[in-house]
Design a protein around this motif. Sequence first.
Motif, mmCIF file in Angstrom:
data_model
loop_
_atom_site.group_PDB
_atom_site.id
_atom_site.type_symbol
_atom_site.label_atom_id
_atom_site.label_comp_id
_atom_site.label_asym_id
_atom_site.label_seq_id
_atom_site.Cartn_x
_atom_site.Cartn_y
_atom_site.Cartn_z
ATOM 1 N N MET A 1 0.843 -1.174 0.000
ATOM 2 C CA MET A 1 0.000 0.000 0.000
ATOM 3 C C MET A 1 0.892 1.242 0.000
ATOM 4 S SD MET A 1 -2.571 1.346 3.023
ATOM 5 C CE MET A 1 -3.504 -0.132 3.021
ATOM 6 N N SER A 4 0.637 4.328 3.700
ATOM 7 C CA SER A 4 -0.253 3.676 4.653
ATOM 8 C C SER A 4 -0.572 4.589 5.835
ATOM 9 C CB SER A 4 0.376 2.376 5.144
ATOM 10 O OG SER A 4 1.567 2.654 5.843
ATOM 11 N N TRP A 31 -10.325 5.660 -0.080
ATOM 12 C CA TRP A 31 -10.406 4.335 0.549
ATOM 13 C C TRP A 31 -11.710 4.165 1.313
ATOM 14 C CZ3 TRP A 31 -4.992 4.459 3.328
ATOM 15 C CH2 TRP A 31 -3.985 4.464 2.355
ATOM 16 N N ILE A 138 -8.647 -1.973 4.508
ATOM 17 C CA ILE A 138 -7.517 -1.061 4.368
ATOM 18 C C ILE A 138 -6.253 -1.697 4.947
ATOM 19 C CG2 ILE A 138 -6.586 1.193 5.027
ATOM 20 C CD1 ILE A 138 -9.527 2.228 4.898
ATOM 21 N N ASP A 139 -6.368 -2.334 6.110
ATOM 22 C CA ASP A 139 -5.215 -3.010 6.728
ATOM 23 C C ASP A 139 -4.608 -4.062 5.805
ATOM 24 O OD1 ASP A 139 -4.911 -1.725 9.153
ATOM 25 O OD2 ASP A 139 -6.212 -3.122 10.242
ATOM 26 N N ARG A 140 -5.469 -4.789 5.117
ATOM 27 C CA ARG A 140 -5.006 -5.865 4.240
ATOM 28 C C ARG A 140 -4.705 -5.369 2.830
ATOM 29 N NH1 ARG A 140 -8.458 -9.943 3.159
ATOM 30 N NH2 ARG A 140 -10.293 -8.734 3.638
ATOM 31 N N ASP A 141 -4.770 -4.057 2.610
ATOM 32 C CA ASP A 141 -4.531 -3.460 1.295
ATOM 33 C C ASP A 141 -5.472 -4.053 0.251
ATOM 34 O OD1 ASP A 141 -3.403 -1.682 -0.461
ATOM 35 O OD2 ASP A 141 -1.654 -2.932 -0.896
ATOM 36 N N ARG A 142 -6.730 -4.178 0.625
ATOM 37 C CA ARG A 142 -7.765 -4.732 -0.259
ATOM 38 C C ARG A 142 -8.811 -3.680 -0.610
ATOM 39 N NH1 ARG A 142 -5.033 -8.588 -2.141
ATOM 40 N NH2 ARG A 142 -4.654 -10.343 -0.784
#
Length: 168
Positions: A1, A4, A31, A138-142
């Motif tokens: 990401m 971040s 996001w 967002i944490d998993r960059d998804r």
Amino acid sequence: MLNSIDTAAVIRDGGAVGRYPDQIHDAVGWWLGACMVVTTQISRLAVAHDGHPVSVRFAHKLCQGAINAQHYACNVRYLGDQPEPELLALATGPLEASAAWISTSPAADRDTVQIRLYAKDGKLLDETTGLAGIRDLIDRDRVPIPVNSRAKGTIEGWPSEATTEARP
């Protein structure tokens, strides 16, 4: 990401809040818009802000994220500079939409941006109604992207013609 954020510190209290630009940056608006649409599976979103230039940037990014969220083709109603109570009255009334309100509190060293996300019933999102899912994506960059151009949503002013390009 790219660029971040500390999601545990920023994504809280019904949306996102942080000092701009070190804790929270413009992309967070995109996001949140995309992740809110996918997580809560909404087809309509009303967006307004307090008129501050930073709030306007975040609102535009949020609108763009919401219309580019996988296959949901979300219809965004961009209300511009509106008080939060007016946004909620329109969203829970004639628009029948979820809502996002962006405000900026100016400070000498760093502005603080707050993005409040509301469900269709006018209640702030919480950990059980979408906030945890948004944070997880967002944490998993998804952060979701559209599957094809037909899946792209629209942005409309209130009360004007539909457009996907001219507004935000």
